[in-house]
Design a protein around this motif. Structure first.
Motif, short mmCIF file in Angstrom:
data_model
loop_
_atom_site.label_atom_id
_atom_site.label_comp_id
_atom_site.label_asym_id
_atom_site.label_seq_id
_atom_site.Cartn_x
_atom_site.Cartn_y
_atom_site.Cartn_z
N GLY A 1 0.79 -1.21 0.00
CA GLY A 1 0.00 0.00 0.00
C GLY A 1 0.83 1.27 0.00
O GLY A 1 0.33 2.35 -0.28
N ASP A 2 2.10 1.17 0.37
CA ASP A 2 2.98 2.33 0.44
C ASP A 2 3.98 2.38 -0.70
O ASP A 2 4.93 3.17 -0.67
N LEU A 3 3.80 1.58 -1.73
CA LEU A 3 4.77 1.55 -2.83
C LEU A 3 4.90 2.91 -3.49
O LEU A 3 6.01 3.35 -3.82
N ALA A 4 3.79 3.60 -3.72
CA ALA A 4 3.86 4.92 -4.36
C ALA A 4 4.57 5.91 -3.45
O ALA A 4 5.41 6.69 -3.89
N ALA A 5 4.24 5.89 -2.16
CA ALA A 5 4.86 6.82 -1.22
C ALA A 5 6.37 6.62 -1.16
O ALA A 5 7.12 7.58 -0.96
N ALA A 6 6.83 5.39 -1.34
CA ALA A 6 8.27 5.11 -1.27
C ALA A 6 9.05 5.84 -2.34
O ALA A 6 10.24 6.13 -2.17
N TYR B 1 13.02 0.61 -6.76
CA TYR B 1 11.63 0.80 -6.34
C TYR B 1 10.68 0.50 -7.51
O TYR B 1 9.61 -0.08 -7.32
N TYR B 2 11.08 0.90 -8.71
CA TYR B 2 10.28 0.56 -9.89
C TYR B 2 10.23 -0.96 -10.07
O TYR B 2 9.17 -1.51 -10.41
N ALA B 3 11.37 -1.62 -9.87
CA ALA B 3 11.40 -3.07 -10.03
C ALA B 3 10.44 -3.74 -9.07
O ALA B 3 9.71 -4.68 -9.44
N ARG B 4 10.42 -3.26 -7.84
CA ARG B 4 9.51 -3.83 -6.85
C ARG B 4 8.05 -3.57 -7.25
O ARG B 4 7.20 -4.45 -7.14
N MET B 5 7.77 -2.36 -7.73
CA MET B 5 6.40 -2.05 -8.12
C MET B 5 5.97 -2.87 -9.33
O MET B 5 4.83 -3.35 -9.38
N ARG B 6 6.87 -3.04 -10.32
CA ARG B 6 6.54 -3.88 -11.48
C ARG B 6 6.19 -5.29 -11.05
O ARG B 6 5.31 -5.93 -11.61
N HIS B 7 6.90 -5.79 -10.02
CA HIS B 7 6.70 -7.17 -9.57
C HIS B 7 5.46 -7.31 -8.69
O HIS B 7 4.66 -8.24 -8.87
N GLU B 8 5.28 -6.39 -7.74
CA GLU B 8 4.23 -6.54 -6.73
C GLU B 8 2.91 -5.89 -7.11
O GLU B 8 1.83 -6.40 -6.77
N SER B 9 2.98 -4.74 -7.79
CA SER B 9 1.76 -3.98 -8.06
C SER B 9 1.95 -3.11 -9.30
O SER B 9 2.05 -1.89 -9.22
N PRO B 10 2.01 -3.73 -10.49
CA PRO B 10 2.35 -2.98 -11.70
C PRO B 10 1.30 -1.96 -12.12
O PRO B 10 1.62 -1.00 -12.82
N VAL B 11 0.04 -2.18 -11.73
CA VAL B 11 -1.00 -1.17 -11.92
C VAL B 11 -1.45 -0.78 -10.53
O VAL B 11 -2.32 -1.41 -9.93
N TYR C 1 -0.41 4.34 -10.90
CA TYR C 1 0.99 4.25 -11.31
C TYR C 1 1.16 3.02 -12.20
O TYR C 1 0.95 1.89 -11.75
N LEU C 2 1.55 3.23 -13.44
CA LEU C 2 1.81 2.13 -14.37
C LEU C 2 3.32 2.01 -14.56
O LEU C 2 3.98 3.00 -14.88
N THR C 3 3.86 0.80 -14.40
CA THR C 3 5.31 0.64 -14.43
C THR C 3 5.81 -0.45 -15.38
O THR C 3 7.02 -0.56 -15.59
N ARG C 4 4.93 -1.27 -15.95
CA ARG C 4 5.37 -2.30 -16.89
C ARG C 4 5.34 -1.77 -18.31
O ARG C 4 4.46 -1.00 -18.69
N TYR C 5 6.30 -2.23 -19.10
CA TYR C 5 6.43 -1.75 -20.47
C TYR C 5 5.15 -1.96 -21.27
O TYR C 5 4.65 -1.04 -21.93
N ALA C 6 4.59 -3.16 -21.23
CA ALA C 6 3.40 -3.47 -22.03
C ALA C 6 2.25 -2.54 -21.67
O ALA C 6 1.52 -2.06 -22.56
N HIS C 7 2.07 -2.25 -20.38
CA HIS C 7 0.98 -1.39 -19.96
C HIS C 7 1.21 0.06 -20.38
O HIS C 7 0.31 0.74 -20.88
#
Length: 416
Positions: A21-26, A39-49, A58-64
């Motif tokens: 829940g705090d990925l964006a705040a990080a 931090y981007y890598a973690r977001m892509r893995h745990e919560s890409p959208v 926050y969108l972080t994966r290439y395809a999205h």
């Protein structure tokens, strides 16, 4: 650049190791400011959208991100952006005032207005005109490096080269007289610092617009070989470009590439210095410079994210984005996606299949991308060629501006 390119306000966090829940705040912590890519890598893995506590996606994966850039259900319209920012309150509500005042330029419109404005601008901003600037840009680069070396034995590369070069090129391209450029530079800095001082930024916008209005009137009476004159001619032969649109178009075209290009040059130089093997490879084969610029743009993206507003409900990655919500498309995170790039955290100046998203894609693909890459090619290529003992100054502690949507070095001390 639009006002939304410089947004950096969400729900700040202090615990980079917090839960999903705090990925964006990080992303707003000092650690992420220094190096956001883990931090981007973690977001892509745990919560890409990912939906932040403030309700921003926050969108972080290439395809999205790639798909979103071309999806007209995600809007760049000024009026939608103003409403979305205003609805969030706080600093974002203040920023909405500036977004509203920037006018209906092509970067703040959707089709069909966007296609109409871009077509008109394309007539003046041609590839031939950009390439014709090569010799002039080279002269400016040589002059800037000469001045820095004369003051040696060290320089701040940002202050000496990366920052003044794009401004000099833009002023030359648009016919801004040399005696006016220091004042224009001051306006640029104040507008670029809008997240810290909205009122000062708005005052700078007023002064800059008044100045451009005078220039436009002068070019109507006495046209020259510059882009303002070309746009005035376009308006005279095609009445679909209104006076307001002409002013706003000149505003955004002159301003847009300044900070982005400076950041591309500065970030690229730093990446090479941190990878001496790649720096040596470029020295051995200067012909690699164009491929190198593409890789440097991918590796440490100057505009980390761009902003869109949901115009129609849509689903991305199994999440439903609702009309009126803000979306941050993290180009920088997409450019390090392991599912699109082999060994994405490695700098490789010979990288093949390097379809990065640094300059966007789709209808809003960056018109000034070729000019930004040309300036980077000449600035970094010349630096590497002329200063064989180039290195980071001893004891350098890098400081980055606190804006997670822009990757901006405050200074880059070099020895040579």
């Amino acid at each position: 650049m639009t006002s939304t390119d410089t947004l950096g306000t969400d729900t700040p966090g202090t615990d980079a190791a917090a839960g999903p829940g705090d990925l964006a705040a990080a992303l707003y912590t000092p650690e992420a400011r220094r190096d956001p890519y883990p931090y981007y890598a973690r977001m892509r893995h745990e919560s890409p959208v990912h939906r932040s506590a403030q309700g921003i996606w926050y969108l972080t994966r290439y395809a999205h991100v790639d798909a979103a850039l071309g999806d007209l259900r995600l809007s760049n319209d000024r009026d939608r952006m103003t409403r979305a920012l205003g609805g969030l309150g706080g600093d974002l509500k203040a920023l909405s005032r500036l977004t509203d005042r920037l006018g209906r330029v092509m970067t703040n419109t959707d089709p069909p207005d966007h296609a109409r404005l871009r077509k008109l601008v394309n007539r003046a901003f041609t590839a031939r005109r950009v390439e014709a600037l090569r010799d002039g840009i080279q002269t400016v680069v040589d002059d800037l490096i000469d001045r820095a070396v004369a003051q040696g034995p060290a320089m701040d590369f940002i202050e000496a080269v990366a920052s003044p070069l794009p401004l000099a090129v833009a002023c030359e391209l648009f016919g801004i007289p040399p005696e006016d450029r220091p004042e224009v530079k001051t306006w640029f800095r104040r507008i670029g610092n809008l997240a810290a001082d909205i009122e000062q930024a708005e005052a700078a916008v007023d002064q800059y617009e008044e100045y451009l209005s005078r220039l436009i009137r002068q070019r109507r009476e006495d046209p020259g070989d510059d882009l303002i004159s070309a746009l005035v001619t376009t308006q005279a032969t095609d009445d679909r470009l209104t006076d307001s649109e002409l002013l706003s178009t000149c505003f955004v075209l002159i301003t847009a590439g300044d900070e982005t290009t400076a950041n591309l040059i500065g970030n690229g130089a730093l990446a090479l210095l941190r990878h001496p093997d790649q720096l040596a490879r470029l020295r051995e084969d200067p012909a690699l410079i164009r491929t190198a610029v593409e890789e440097l743009a991918r590796y440490d993206t100057p505009t980390q994210a761009i902003v869109r507003v949901v115009a129609q409900d849509l689903e991305i990655g199994g999440r439903t984005l609702r009309e009126g919500e803000l979306v941050y498309l993290f180009l920088s995170a997409a450019n390090r996606d392991q599912y699109r790039f082999e060994d994405p955290d490695r700098l490789d100046l010979t990288r093949a299949r390097n379809r990065h998203l640094t300059f966007g894609t789709g209808p809003h693909f960056c018109l000034g991308g070729p000019l930004a890459k040309l300036q980077t090619e000449l600035a970094i290529g010349t630096l590497v060629r002329r200063l064989p003992r180039l290195g980071l100054a001893d004891g350098t502690v890098l400081d980055w501006r606190p804006n997670p949507l822009q990757r901006h070095l405050c200074a880059l001390p070099l020895t040579y």
